[in-house]
Motif scaffolding. Structure first.
Motif, PDB file in Angstrom:
ATOM      1  N   UNK A 117       0.807  -1.220   0.000  1.00 36.98           N
ATOM      2  CA  UNK A 117       0.000   0.000   0.000  1.00 36.98           C
ATOM      3  C   UNK A 117       0.843   1.274   0.000  1.00 36.98           C
ATOM      4  N   UNK A 118       2.088   1.183   0.448  1.00 36.90           N
ATOM      5  CA  UNK A 118       2.946   2.363   0.529  1.00 36.90           C
ATOM      6  C   UNK A 118       3.716   2.642  -0.761  1.00 36.90           C
ATOM      7  N   UNK A 119       3.641   1.744  -1.713  1.00 38.70           N
ATOM      8  CA  UNK A 119       4.335   1.948  -2.989  1.00 38.70           C
ATOM      9  C   UNK A 119       3.703   3.122  -3.725  1.00 38.70           C
ATOM     10  N   UNK A 120       4.547   4.052  -4.192  1.00 35.66           N
ATOM     11  CA  UNK A 120       4.053   5.262  -4.842  1.00 35.66           C
ATOM     12  C   UNK A 120       4.782   5.533  -6.161  1.00 35.66           C
ATOM     13  N   UNK A 121       5.114   4.464  -6.864  1.00 33.81           N
ATOM     14  CA  UNK A 121       5.731   4.620  -8.173  1.00 33.81           C
ATOM     15  C   UNK A 121       7.251   4.615  -8.122  1.00 33.81           C
ATOM     16  N   UNK A 122       7.844   4.837  -9.285  1.00 36.59           N
ATOM     17  CA  UNK A 122       9.299   4.828  -9.387  1.00 36.59           C
ATOM     18  C   UNK A 122       9.740   5.617 -10.606  1.00 36.59           C
TER      19      UNK A 122
END
Length: 135
Positions: free
Chosen positions: A92-97
């Protein structure tokens, strides 16, 4: 080691086996790897690939991993970018790259750039990635 500790280890191992869409263990066999994935690999290289995929929960039929071999060289395993993104998107904390490369220009200058484009005459030196989190 206590009996329940052994059971927990066995359960953890079984959870790492590659799963198909119905979350049942995926049976990866050497013949399929030879016929469908890497016909040039030796039996030993194929056996290592199958075990690696089973132990890591990788499904080569969903492009999680590849077995590659070039003439005269040993085979090697590549974990796909898609697999890493699949894992990242579960968090849930993944915000792209962002990703990019380092190149050496014809003039000898080292340049860092976002993306993957290499201009004729440049030499690829390496790559980078920056992962963003929401927290």
């Amino acid at each position: 080691m206590a009996r329940n500790e052994v059971a927990n280890i066995d359960e953890a191992r079984s959870n790492r086996v590659a799963k198909n869409e119905e979350h049942r263990p995926l049976q990866i066999n050497a013949k399929e790897v030879k016929d469908l994935i890497c016909s040039e690999a030796t039996d030993t290289e194929i056996a290592l690939f199958v075990k690696y995929c089973e132990n890591k929960g990788l499904n080569p039929f969903e492009n999680d991993a590849y077995l590659l071999k070039f003439k005269g060289q040993p085979a090697f395993i590549v974990i796909s970018e898609e697999y890493y993104l699949k894992i990242a998107n579960r968090n849930d904390k993944f915000d792209g790259f962002k990703q990019g490369i380092f190149v050496k220009t014809e003039q000898g200058k080292i340049v860092e750039r976002e993306g993957e484009m290499i201009i004729e005459g440049e030499t690829l030196l390496g790559g980078w990635a920056e992962v963003h989190r929401k927290d």
